[in-house]
Design a protein around this motif. Structure first.
Motif: not given
Lengths: 353, 353
Positions: A266, A268, A271-272, A274, A293, A321, A323-324, B266-267, B270-272, B274, B295, B324, B352
């Motif tokens: 995540s 890289v 987790s988006d 959509y 992820l 996604h 953009c992220s 999300s920037k 994060t979209s995480d 769980y 974002e 994240s 990474v």
């Protein structure tokens, strides 16, 4: 000469031919409607790509954060910007005014009177007029006034407040359920009130196939189209061959016959999700999808993949996604015919203020 | 003197009292089991916090990427590391060997023979022994050998290969369904085979409440406990008062009575997801949850919140997944009694490779 195989993984690569084709194709598509193309830089966050968009014919660029604007104005990319975000507080409005003094035009948006009054005060402090659009929520459920009547009320306030130059309405995305009705009714309401609407700004890459439905718009803001991703292919506006951004990753483990693990998590890929139920696809392994992820691991479900990669193999991932992905990587590598032609720092990465 | 209110938003803040308490509490908890505490730096990515963990009594640190290790070794944080990731390819194994030459001990893991043979070759190239653990999958479904028998097979290979010093087994997380059974059977199998298992390394913050169940382990790797987040509170291992990392964000819009929009998308967050169905909670608005992210926007659902914030107000968000958040921000601000005591660059952010 650096070849793409020489890049250590994970690496974010951009297929330059695809990038150029995407920029040209969308420029033609929007120009054919007789409206202005004002790309959103959030997808690439790279001044050089913004310059390619301007050179292709864009009328200006869209940023969402002051920090992005600073990077692009410092790099002299163009002189006409829309900052499509409610800017609040003297610290931020002062930055906005300083940036406005460096370009021909910097428009901004508002969807409420607190933001509007703050902008007017900043205009007074800096003796500077501020071009302004009112953001409308046509069903997307994010920012925006909730009805054409509310847009008209806020426009009346904008017309009264010193230093605010009311220019029109904006929406994201066109594809929200009520855009056509909202904008048609607004046109009628504003005409009856004798208030001109020189700018109607629509947005979103998925709307590119349906621009003719929104013939009232005067400009369009799309971002994701420069790279495309699983989400865009899913929305029908791009094919896999249009996906310019991919992540090269190494298979670090094959714990079971049906599972591979890649060294891009995540951090890289994001987790988006959509519209899709996975986290990305493997470009050259049909049926292989990223089913999970964690920060440094992508779990690939190979159950429906007849061909399966081995430990140590490098694969290419099309992210959900893009953009992220841009927002998390410090650099991307531009590739043509297998050769790494250039490396771009993602200069406006992580600019959240 | 900078006060927390002076920080422009969005800003990631760390309550230093909570951070210190979390570090001390978990150190005591693990020491009480008579095992080694080897915190995972992925949560903070900040050498100064790693140093606090070592000073509290940690036996060493865990990193997941060579780039993280480089930052921590450059900063002289400690001299005993575990790199808990399959390292593949000469470029990466050469970096590993160079790093190993700079500390007293750098152990690494493998879950397959390709990785193991690559490590052995690197050890030969650099004339250096490599302490090695075998990663086991006890039901989490990520990396790892699938059975105690497979662990034994790989251990036998490790014992045969030059420059590999087999030291034991590792798992993430302890809370996976079959950890106890897998490790009990492994102990028996390895004993029968006459192979010593000096190190059994468990992991995960949620397992901290259940360390006694895994009395065979010799060390524990937890990461998230330094900050905690919604996920950790949900798992029962922390309370809201233990959440040391929060995001200060401004309410930029109140489009409807039941909706607020914050300037952290999300920037930042994060979209995480769980275990939870939202993207974060507002610390001082009971019932207010972040129901959607794009974002740059967090959509707050206020339907069940009796008290509701106004446009321009600054609120504090407890994120779902603090690790994240660390990975996306360039800096965090350490706060005590409302004063910003320090600002830490997140030095190992985005590493990474």
């Amino acid at each position: 000469m650096l070849r793409v195989e020489d890049l250590d993984t994970p690496a974010v690569i951009i297929f330059l031919d695809r990038l150029e084709t995407n920029i040209e194709r969308v420029q033609r598509l929007i120009a054919r409607q007789g409206i202005g193309n004002r790309p959103h830089i959030k997808t690439h966050k790279i001044p050089a790509i913004g310059r390619m968009q301007i050179e292709a014919g864009a009328v200006g660029l869209t940023c969402q954060k002051l920090g992005e604007l600073e990077v692009f104005i410092d790099a002299n990319v163009c002189d006409d910007y829309l900052l499509s975000y409610n800017i609040l507080g003297a610290r931020k409005t002062d930055r906005l005014m300083q940036l406005a003094s460096r370009v021909k035009r910097l428009a901004v948006v508002a969807d409420n009177d607190v933001v509007l009054r703050g902008l007017s005060e900043a205009g007074l402090r800096h003796s500077r007029d501020i071009p302004l659009l009112i953001e409308c929520d046509t069903g997307f459920g994010r920012n925006g006034v909730q009805s054409p009547e509310a847009a008209l009320d806020l426009a009346r306030l904008a017309l009264k407040l010193p230093r605010i130059v009311f220019e029109g309405l904006m929406v994201f995305p066109n594809s929200a359920p009520n855009t056509h009705e909202f904008f048609s009714r607004s046109l009628k309401l504003f005409r009856e009130a004798g208030i001109a609407l020189p700018i109607l700004s629509g947005g979103g890459t998925p709307a590119l196939n349906r621009l003719a439905e929104f013939s009232m718009m005067t400009e369009h803001r799309a971002g994701t189209y420069v790279y495309n991703d699983v989400m865009m292919v899913h929305s029908g506006v791009a094919s896999w061959q249009d996906c310019a951004l991919q992540v090269r990753a190494t298979v670090v483990s094959r714990p079971t016959a049906g599972r591979a693990v890649l060294d891009c998590g995540s951090k890289v890929l994001t987790s988006d999700q959509y519209y899709v139920q996975h986290y990305g696809r493997l470009a050259h392994y049909p049926g292989a999808v990223i089913s999970g992820l964690s920060e440094e691991h992508a779990i690939v479900d190979l159950t429906n993949a007849p061909k399966r990669p081995k430990v140590g193999e490098v694969v290419e991932v099309i992210p959900n996604h893009c953009c992220s992905v841009s927002n998390m990587t410090d650099e991307v590598h531009g590739v043509r015919n297998g050769v790494v032609e250039l490396t771009w720092p993602v200069a406006a990465r992580g600019k959240v203020r």
